[in-house]
Design a protein around this motif. Sequence first.
Motif, PDB file in Angstrom:
ATOM      1  N   TRP A   1       0.955   2.610   9.893  1.00 49.49           N
ATOM      2  CA  TRP A   1       0.586   1.220  10.149  1.00 49.49           C
ATOM      3  C   TRP A   1      -0.668   1.119  11.033  1.00 49.49           C
ATOM      4  CZ3 TRP A   1       0.287  -3.610   9.030  1.00 49.49           C
ATOM      5  CH2 TRP A   1       0.093  -4.579  10.020  1.00 49.49           C
ATOM      6  N   PRO A   2      -0.768   1.870  12.148  1.00 50.15           N
ATOM      7  CA  PRO A   2      -2.023   1.801  12.921  1.00 50.15           C
ATOM      8  C   PRO A   2      -3.241   2.238  12.109  1.00 50.15           C
ATOM      9  CG  PRO A   2      -0.274   2.759  14.259  1.00 50.15           C
ATOM     10  CD  PRO A   2       0.254   2.670  12.854  1.00 50.15           C
ATOM     11  N   ASP A   3      -3.065   3.225  11.222  1.00 47.14           N
ATOM     12  CA  ASP A   3      -4.181   3.642  10.359  1.00 47.14           C
ATOM     13  C   ASP A   3      -4.632   2.492   9.465  1.00 47.14           C
ATOM     14  OD1 ASP A   3      -4.074   6.252  11.348  1.00 47.14           O
ATOM     15  OD2 ASP A   3      -2.681   6.904   9.781  1.00 47.14           O
ATOM     16  N   TYR A   4      -3.661   1.777   8.916  1.00 48.81           N
ATOM     17  CA  TYR A   4      -4.009   0.662   8.024  1.00 48.81           C
ATOM     18  C   TYR A   4      -4.698  -0.458   8.798  1.00 48.81           C
ATOM     19  CZ  TYR A   4      -3.693  -3.156   4.713  1.00 48.81           C
ATOM     20  OH  TYR A   4      -4.014  -4.206   3.886  1.00 48.81           O
ATOM     21  N   VAL A   5      -4.190  -0.769   9.975  1.00 50.62           N
ATOM     22  CA  VAL A   5      -4.830  -1.798  10.795  1.00 50.62           C
ATOM     23  C   VAL A   5      -6.280  -1.417  11.057  1.00 50.62           C
ATOM     24  CG1 VAL A   5      -4.840  -2.935  13.050  1.00 50.62           C
ATOM     25  CG2 VAL A   5      -2.670  -2.545  11.854  1.00 50.62           C
ATOM     26  N   ALA A   6      -6.521  -0.152  11.389  1.00 50.24           N
ATOM     27  CA  ALA A   6      -7.887   0.294  11.649  1.00 50.24           C
ATOM     28  C   ALA A   6      -8.749   0.190  10.392  1.00 50.24           C
ATOM     29  CB  ALA A   6      -7.872   1.734  12.168  1.00 50.24           C
ATOM     30  N   MET A   7      -8.205   0.563   9.236  1.00 49.38           N
ATOM     31  CA  MET A   7      -8.969   0.502   7.999  1.00 49.38           C
ATOM     32  C   MET A   7      -9.433  -0.915   7.702  1.00 49.38           C
ATOM     33  SD  MET A   7      -7.897   1.715   4.125  1.00 49.38           S
ATOM     34  CE  MET A   7      -6.964   0.253   3.628  1.00 49.38           C
ATOM     35  N   VAL A   8      -8.582  -1.888   7.967  1.00 49.16           N
ATOM     36  CA  VAL A   8      -8.885  -3.279   7.637  1.00 49.16           C
ATOM     37  C   VAL A   8      -9.703  -3.960   8.725  1.00 49.16           C
ATOM     38  CG1 VAL A   8      -7.863  -5.550   7.243  1.00 49.16           C
ATOM     39  CG2 VAL A   8      -6.878  -3.524   6.147  1.00 49.16           C
ATOM     40  N   GLU A   9      -9.326  -3.760   9.975  1.00 54.03           N
ATOM     41  CA  GLU A   9      -9.849  -4.601  11.056  1.00 54.03           C
ATOM     42  C   GLU A   9     -11.003  -3.987  11.841  1.00 54.03           C
ATOM     43  OE1 GLU A   9      -6.702  -6.070  13.499  1.00 54.03           O
ATOM     44  OE2 GLU A   9      -5.501  -6.781  11.798  1.00 54.03           O
ATOM     45  N   ASP A  10     -11.141  -2.659  11.828  1.00 51.08           N
ATOM     46  CA  ASP A  10     -12.245  -2.036  12.561  1.00 51.08           C
ATOM     47  C   ASP A  10     -13.509  -2.117  11.718  1.00 51.08           C
ATOM     48  OD1 ASP A  10     -10.432  -1.507  14.493  1.00 51.08           O
ATOM     49  OD2 ASP A  10     -10.477   0.674  14.311  1.00 51.08           O
ATOM     50  N   THR A  11     -14.205  -3.209  11.822  1.00 49.05           N
ATOM     51  CA  THR A  11     -15.387  -3.420  11.002  1.00 49.05           C
ATOM     52  C   THR A  11     -16.399  -4.268  11.751  1.00 49.05           C
ATOM     53  OG1 THR A  11     -16.200  -4.363   8.928  1.00 49.05           O
ATOM     54  CG2 THR A  11     -14.262  -5.391   9.895  1.00 49.05           C
TER      55      THR A  11
ATOM     56  N   LEU B   1       0.828  -1.208   0.000  1.00 44.82           N
ATOM     57  CA  LEU B   1       0.000   0.000   0.000  1.00 44.82           C
ATOM     58  C   LEU B   1       0.858   1.251   0.000  1.00 44.82           C
ATOM     59  CD1 LEU B   1      -2.741   1.484   0.314  1.00 44.82           C
ATOM     60  CD2 LEU B   1      -2.452   1.231   2.798  1.00 44.82           C
ATOM     61  N   ARG B   2       1.914   1.283   0.808  1.00 46.62           N
ATOM     62  CA  ARG B   2       2.776   2.463   0.879  1.00 46.62           C
ATOM     63  C   ARG B   2       3.423   2.730  -0.482  1.00 46.62           C
ATOM     64  NH1 ARG B   2       1.599   6.064   3.319  1.00 46.62           N
ATOM     65  NH2 ARG B   2       3.632   6.901   2.770  1.00 46.62           N
ATOM     66  N   ARG B   3       3.875   1.695  -1.169  1.00 43.03           N
ATOM     67  CA  ARG B   3       4.483   1.887  -2.489  1.00 43.03           C
ATOM     68  C   ARG B   3       3.446   2.380  -3.490  1.00 43.03           C
ATOM     69  NH1 ARG B   3       6.553  -1.961  -5.410  1.00 43.03           N
ATOM     70  NH2 ARG B   3       5.757  -3.816  -4.360  1.00 43.03           N
ATOM     71  N   TYR B   4       2.229   1.847  -3.397  1.00 39.09           N
ATOM     72  CA  TYR B   4       1.147   2.281  -4.289  1.00 39.09           C
ATOM     73  C   TYR B   4       0.806   3.755  -4.057  1.00 39.09           C
ATOM     74  CZ  TYR B   4      -3.700   2.801  -5.866  1.00 39.09           C
ATOM     75  OH  TYR B   4      -4.855   3.256  -6.440  1.00 39.09           O
ATOM     76  N   LEU B   5       0.643   4.148  -2.788  1.00 44.58           N
ATOM     77  CA  LEU B   5       0.282   5.529  -2.487  1.00 44.58           C
ATOM     78  C   LEU B   5       1.387   6.494  -2.907  1.00 44.58           C
ATOM     79  CD1 LEU B   5      -1.349   5.070   1.038  1.00 44.58           C
ATOM     80  CD2 LEU B   5      -2.523   5.583  -1.107  1.00 44.58           C
ATOM     81  N   THR B   6       2.627   6.134  -2.645  1.00 47.12           N
ATOM     82  CA  THR B   6       3.742   7.006  -3.009  1.00 47.12           C
ATOM     83  C   THR B   6       3.816   7.199  -4.515  1.00 47.12           C
ATOM     84  OG1 THR B   6       5.013   6.316  -1.066  1.00 47.12           O
ATOM     85  CG2 THR B   6       6.245   7.290  -2.887  1.00 47.12           C
ATOM     86  N   SER B   7       3.528   6.144  -5.267  1.00 43.94           N
ATOM     87  CA  SER B   7       3.627   6.217  -6.721  1.00 43.94           C
ATOM     88  C   SER B   7       2.418   6.869  -7.371  1.00 43.94           C
ATOM     89  CB  SER B   7       3.810   4.810  -7.298  1.00 43.94           C
ATOM     90  OG  SER B   7       3.786   4.812  -8.707  1.00 43.94           O
ATOM     91  N   ARG B   8       1.206   6.577  -6.873  1.00 44.62           N
ATOM     92  CA  ARG B   8      -0.022   6.977  -7.560  1.00 44.62           C
ATOM     93  C   ARG B   8      -0.803   8.085  -6.880  1.00 44.62           C
ATOM     94  NH1 ARG B   8      -1.246   3.324 -11.675  1.00 44.62           N
ATOM     95  NH2 ARG B   8       0.734   2.331 -12.237  1.00 44.62           N
ATOM     96  N   HIS B   9      -0.656   8.233  -5.566  1.00 43.44           N
ATOM     97  CA  HIS B   9      -1.495   9.199  -4.837  1.00 43.44           C
ATOM     98  C   HIS B   9      -0.672   9.943  -3.786  1.00 43.44           C
ATOM     99  CE1 HIS B   9      -5.072   7.559  -6.755  1.00 43.44           C
ATOM    100  NE2 HIS B   9      -4.619   6.347  -6.459  1.00 43.44           N
ATOM    101  N   ALA B  10       0.486  10.428  -4.174  1.00 41.85           N
ATOM    102  CA  ALA B  10       1.384  11.077  -3.219  1.00 41.85           C
ATOM    103  C   ALA B  10       0.782  12.337  -2.615  1.00 41.85           C
ATOM    104  CB  ALA B  10       2.715  11.407  -3.895  1.00 41.85           C
TER     105      ALA B  10
ATOM    106  N   GLY C   1      -5.280  12.214   0.279  1.00 35.27           N
ATOM    107  CA  GLY C   1      -5.553  12.251   1.701  1.00 35.27           C
ATOM    108  C   GLY C   1      -5.011  11.064   2.464  1.00 35.27           C
ATOM    109  N   MET C   2      -4.691   9.952   1.758  1.00 34.81           N
ATOM    110  CA  MET C   2      -4.186   8.757   2.424  1.00 34.81           C
ATOM    111  C   MET C   2      -2.658   8.658   2.381  1.00 34.81           C
ATOM    112  SD  MET C   2      -6.979   5.951   1.104  1.00 34.81           S
ATOM    113  CE  MET C   2      -6.192   4.609   1.998  1.00 34.81           C
TER     114      MET C   2
END
Length: 257
Positions: A131-141, A113-122, A125-126
Amino acid sequence: MTQHFPTRQLRFFLTAPSPCPYLPGRFERKVFAHLPLADGPAVNDALTQIGFRRSQNIAYRPACESCAACVSARLPVGEHLFSRSERRTLARNGDLVRSVVEAEATMEQFDLLRRYLTSRHADGGMAEMSWPDYVAMVEDTAVRTHIVEYRRPSEDGGPGDLAACALIDLMSDGLSMVYSYYDPDMPRRSLGLFMILDHLRQAAMLSLPYVYLGYWVRGSEKMDYKSRFSPIELLRPEGWVRAAPREAPPPLAKDHP
């Protein structure tokens, strides 16, 4: 059509104006509600069908005062005829190994995800997601959520390198593509398009009528790819309506994807 939400009355809140991530020079506001733990799947289904999107345990939709550019979009699965170029995209990625995994964050996913964001959406807003943000995005459901991983084939028989991921909600009437990302160093594969096409196939196998794509934003290059699908349904004030279709490709033989 009146929507009946189970168990309890939802409380809705309105965000303060902030810069729009899609249209320069504009500001956005959102209305949102917290999804209940007990009835999360049913409430999320009902809200998605009237234009909301899920982020963690929050359902939100645009509530901008002077702009209505964000329009919910979904693909009717049973009516989609794969075009020649779409079949080529599926074939180019036919070597990828697909697996459905629990909604549990891994460092391997986060690194991709970090490589994708740096390349495509630098500048998005993301871009500063931790890492805690990503954990929340995936697991807080509180809904039926899973991750689909796509891996390169491995020569030694073990799991290959991660090429793409899609965070997916399983709904009563379809698959909702919450977020997807991929290896930016794998050119000519059209991995973003491939994941949508693959979920059209998966929804068909599950006899689900729709794939929900989130918002299409007229005038936003980031969202323009959604307008290329046909048929596509857009949520208007009068309900879900069919957008003007492109010329339909010829039907596929039964043994095609």
